[in-house]
Design a protein around this motif. Structure first.
Motif, PDB file in Angstrom:
ATOM      1  N   GLY A 126      22.974  48.291  87.978  1.00 47.91           N
ATOM      2  CA  GLY A 126      23.692  47.558  86.937  1.00 47.91           C
ATOM      3  C   GLY A 126      23.579  46.051  87.050  1.00 47.91           C
ATOM      4  N   ARG A 127      22.856  45.576  88.057  1.00 46.65           N
ATOM      5  CA  ARG A 127      22.723  44.117  88.215  1.00 46.65           C
ATOM      6  C   ARG A 127      22.120  43.501  86.966  1.00 46.65           C
ATOM      7  N   GLY A 128      22.685  42.359  86.561  1.00 41.62           N
ATOM      8  CA  GLY A 128      22.194  41.660  85.382  1.00 41.62           C
ATOM      9  C   GLY A 128      22.852  42.101  84.090  1.00 41.62           C
ATOM     10  N   CYS A 129      23.692  43.131  84.144  1.00 44.15           N
ATOM     11  CA  CYS A 129      24.399  43.622  82.955  1.00 44.15           C
ATOM     12  C   CYS A 129      25.894  43.371  83.133  1.00 44.15           C
ATOM     13  N   ASP A 130      26.569  42.927  82.078  1.00 45.81           N
ATOM     14  CA  ASP A 130      28.026  42.823  82.172  1.00 45.81           C
ATOM     15  C   ASP A 130      28.728  43.991  81.498  1.00 45.81           C
ATOM     16  N   THR A 131      27.972  44.801  80.738  1.00 49.97           N
ATOM     17  CA  THR A 131      28.535  45.977  80.069  1.00 49.97           C
ATOM     18  C   THR A 131      27.547  47.127  80.218  1.00 49.97           C
ATOM     19  N   PHE A 132      27.961  48.166  80.930  1.00 52.35           N
ATOM     20  CA  PHE A 132      27.054  49.289  81.155  1.00 52.35           C
ATOM     21  C   PHE A 132      27.855  50.551  81.453  1.00 52.35           C
ATOM     22  N   LEU A 133      27.150  51.680  81.438  1.00 52.47           N
ATOM     23  CA  LEU A 133      27.735  52.985  81.751  1.00 52.47           C
ATOM     24  C   LEU A 133      27.152  53.506  83.057  1.00 52.47           C
ATOM     25  N   TYR A 134      27.998  54.180  83.813  1.00 55.03           N
ATOM     26  CA  TYR A 134      27.550  54.934  84.978  1.00 55.03           C
ATOM     27  C   TYR A 134      28.041  56.360  84.798  1.00 55.03           C
ATOM     28  N   LEU A 135      27.137  57.321  84.809  1.00 52.83           N
ATOM     29  CA  LEU A 135      27.515  58.722  84.670  1.00 52.83           C
ATOM     30  C   LEU A 135      26.989  59.515  85.855  1.00 52.83           C
ATOM     31  N   THR A 136      27.751  60.509  86.262  1.00 47.94           N
ATOM     32  CA  THR A 136      27.300  61.435  87.291  1.00 47.94           C
ATOM     33  C   THR A 136      27.357  62.842  86.728  1.00 47.94           C
ATOM     34  N   ILE A 137      26.235  63.547  86.835  1.00 43.77           N
ATOM     35  CA  ILE A 137      26.092  64.883  86.269  1.00 43.77           C
ATOM     36  C   ILE A 137      25.903  65.846  87.430  1.00 43.77           C
ATOM     37  N   GLY A 138      26.940  66.575  87.773  1.00 41.77           N
ATOM     38  CA  GLY A 138      26.872  67.492  88.903  1.00 41.77           C
ATOM     39  C   GLY A 138      27.778  68.672  88.659  1.00 41.77           C
ATOM     40  N   THR A 139      28.716  68.922  89.576  1.00 41.77           N
ATOM     41  CA  THR A 139      29.673  70.003  89.366  1.00 41.77           C
ATOM     42  C   THR A 139      30.595  69.713  88.188  1.00 41.77           C
ATOM     43  N   GLY A 140      30.716  68.463  87.837  1.00 45.46           N
ATOM     44  CA  GLY A 140      31.386  68.026  86.619  1.00 45.46           C
ATOM     45  C   GLY A 140      30.569  66.915  86.005  1.00 45.46           C
ATOM     46  N   GLY A 143      32.270  59.587  84.296  1.00 47.25           N
ATOM     47  CA  GLY A 143      31.620  58.333  83.948  1.00 47.25           C
ATOM     48  C   GLY A 143      32.513  57.139  84.195  1.00 47.25           C
ATOM     49  N   GLY A 144      31.903  56.067  84.626  1.00 43.60           N
ATOM     50  CA  GLY A 144      32.574  54.790  84.744  1.00 43.60           C
ATOM     51  C   GLY A 144      32.025  53.848  83.694  1.00 43.60           C
ATOM     52  N   VAL A 145      32.898  53.067  83.102  1.00 46.44           N
ATOM     53  CA  VAL A 145      32.517  52.120  82.065  1.00 46.44           C
ATOM     54  C   VAL A 145      32.868  50.718  82.534  1.00 46.44           C
ATOM     55  N   VAL A 146      31.890  49.849  82.598  1.00 52.08           N
ATOM     56  CA  VAL A 146      32.112  48.452  82.972  1.00 52.08           C
ATOM     57  C   VAL A 146      31.914  47.589  81.733  1.00 52.08           C
ATOM     58  N   VAL A 147      32.926  46.803  81.390  1.00 52.09           N
ATOM     59  CA  VAL A 147      32.890  45.901  80.241  1.00 52.09           C
ATOM     60  C   VAL A 147      33.269  44.514  80.727  1.00 52.09           C
ATOM     61  N   ASP A 148      32.426  43.534  80.458  1.00 50.41           N
ATOM     62  CA  ASP A 148      32.647  42.166  80.940  1.00 50.41           C
ATOM     63  C   ASP A 148      32.883  42.161  82.455  1.00 50.41           C
ATOM     64  N   ASN A 149      32.087  42.960  83.149  1.00 51.58           N
ATOM     65  CA  ASN A 149      32.092  43.031  84.607  1.00 51.58           C
ATOM     66  C   ASN A 149      33.380  43.611  85.196  1.00 51.58           C
ATOM     67  N   LYS A 150      34.177  44.289  84.391  1.00 49.75           N
ATOM     68  CA  LYS A 150      35.401  44.934  84.869  1.00 49.75           C
ATOM     69  C   LYS A 150      35.400  46.402  84.463  1.00 49.75           C
ATOM     70  N   ALA A 151      35.945  47.247  85.329  1.00 50.91           N
ATOM     71  CA  ALA A 151      36.076  48.655  84.995  1.00 50.91           C
ATOM     72  C   ALA A 151      37.056  48.815  83.838  1.00 50.91           C
ATOM     73  N   LEU A 152      36.677  49.617  82.875  1.00 51.88           N
ATOM     74  CA  LEU A 152      37.488  49.797  81.671  1.00 51.88           C
ATOM     75  C   LEU A 152      38.670  50.712  81.961  1.00 51.88           C
ATOM     76  N   HIS A 153      39.873  50.211  81.660  1.00 43.75           N
ATOM     77  CA  HIS A 153      41.101  50.991  81.695  1.00 43.75           C
ATOM     78  C   HIS A 153      41.724  50.913  80.304  1.00 43.75           C
ATOM     79  N   GLY A 154      42.727  51.705  80.069  1.00 37.36           N
ATOM     80  CA  GLY A 154      43.423  51.664  78.787  1.00 37.36           C
ATOM     81  C   GLY A 154      44.649  52.532  78.879  1.00 37.36           C
ATOM     82  N   LEU A 155      44.817  53.422  77.911  1.00 41.80           N
ATOM     83  CA  LEU A 155      45.929  54.364  77.985  1.00 41.80           C
ATOM     84  C   LEU A 155      45.851  55.160  79.285  1.00 41.80           C
ATOM     85  N   VAL A 156      44.661  55.621  79.620  1.00 36.79           N
ATOM     86  CA  VAL A 156      44.396  56.213  80.938  1.00 36.79           C
ATOM     87  C   VAL A 156      43.122  55.582  81.476  1.00 36.79           C
ATOM     88  N   HIS A 157      42.010  56.280  81.395  1.00 34.97           N
ATOM     89  CA  HIS A 157      40.715  55.745  81.806  1.00 34.97           C
ATOM     90  C   HIS A 157      39.667  56.583  81.106  1.00 34.97           C
TER      91      HIS A 157
END
Length: 300
Positions: A126-140, A143-157
């Motif tokens: 993710g270096r060089g990006c301030d907004t990106f997605l990270y997904l893991t595809i395995g037993t489940g 995904g993590g969402v980074v917006v403006d270099n911060k992990a996205l939170h809200g009502l939950v996540h």
């Protein structure tokens, strides 16, 4: 004067990874063990940290990236809890409280996938990006969402694995998710592959039709995420993604799903730099947990 000692936990549904170090990439000691009952697993982590303190010195802060869903609302009475998880034994477990009460250090807390996303953002793909997605595809599928270099939170996540997807016409499979049936996780996670084909993905050959179908579902989910979040890069890891043929198929199907609406070369030219494998791979989660510890120490 020595550097403060950071502690991190990647609390996964299958295993816990615990580490201590001077920074997210200066790890001095690490251990891994299966996720069993909450008391047994968390006590094992605490005993590891206690041993590290005896040998290495006092721990300044702890970061926890946990499987979820979790409560990230600092004003909530259940902040730091694992909430409505399919792992029934862990439902309503106060994981932050357990370690705060015993270690008496500041604790940074987030989802395991948000932590991994932060690790990839600073030290990986993710270096060089301030907004990106990270997904893991395995037993489940998480995904993590980074917006403006911060992990996205809200009502939950973000719970990107549980967005609804339309079944492909030639696929009668009902899905495995106990909550939603045919959500992305229910149709494309590792257990869905095994239930649909009668064998785990690791036993299927590269030319098996499972992989084209897998790419189709993952690309359908990504199309929604691209339209909603406009990520500059999509990082996809986990055991299912260890298939060399799946990335080109995902890029091709994503282009078809978006059908020219997102007119960017990353999509229209199916650029290899847009949907990528993690650079830190199985190190992203613990790297992110130690980043959470670093942040927790800095705000004290």
């Amino acid at each position: 004067m020595s550097k403060p000692l950071l502690a991190g936990i990647e609390a996964g549904g299958t295993k816990f990874v615990c580490a201590v170090g001077y920074s997210p990439v200066e790890i001095l000691r690490e251990t891994r063990f299966p996720t069993t009952t909450p008391e047994e697993t968390m006590m094992r982590a605490y005993e590891f940290f206690s041993g590290c303190e005896k040998d290495l010195g006092p721990i300044a802060s702890l970061g926890i990236g946990s499987f979820g869903p979790v409560d990230l609302d600092l004003s909530s009475d259940t902040f730091g809890n694992i909430t409505s998880t399919p792992k029934i034994l862990w439902a309503d477990t106060d994981i932050v409280g357990f370690f705060t009460n015993r270690m008496n250090v500041p604790v940074g807390f987030d989802t395991d996938t948000n932590a991994a996303a932060l690790g990839e953002g600073l030290y990986g793909a993710g270096r060089g990006c301030d907004t990106f997605l990270y997904l893991t595809i395995g037993t489940g599928i998480g995904g993590g969402v980074v917006v403006d270099n911060k992990a996205l939170h809200g009502l939950v996540h973000p719970e990107v694995g549980h967005i609804r997807v339309a079944p492909r016409r030639d696929d009668p499979f009902p899905g495995t998710c106990p909550f939603h049936g045919s959500c992305l996780e229910g149709m494309a996670a590792g257990p869905a592959i095994e239930a649909r084909w009668g064998r785990p993905g690791i036993e299927l050959p590269e030319d098996h039709p499972a992989w084209d179908l897998e790419a189709w579902y993952l690309a359908q989910g990504l199309a929604s995420m691209v339209l909603m979040l406009s990520p500059q890069r999509i990082i996809m890891g986990g055991g299912v993604m260890h298939q060399p043929q799946i990335f080109p198929a995902i890029r091709r199907y994503l282009k078809e799903f978006l059908n020219g609406y997102v007119d960017r070369p990353e999509i229209t030219e199916e650029q290899e730099e847009y949907i990528v494998f993690p650079e830190r791979e199985n190190r992203a989660g613990i790297t992110g947990a130690l980043l959470l510890a670093e942040d927790a120490a800095s705000v004290q």
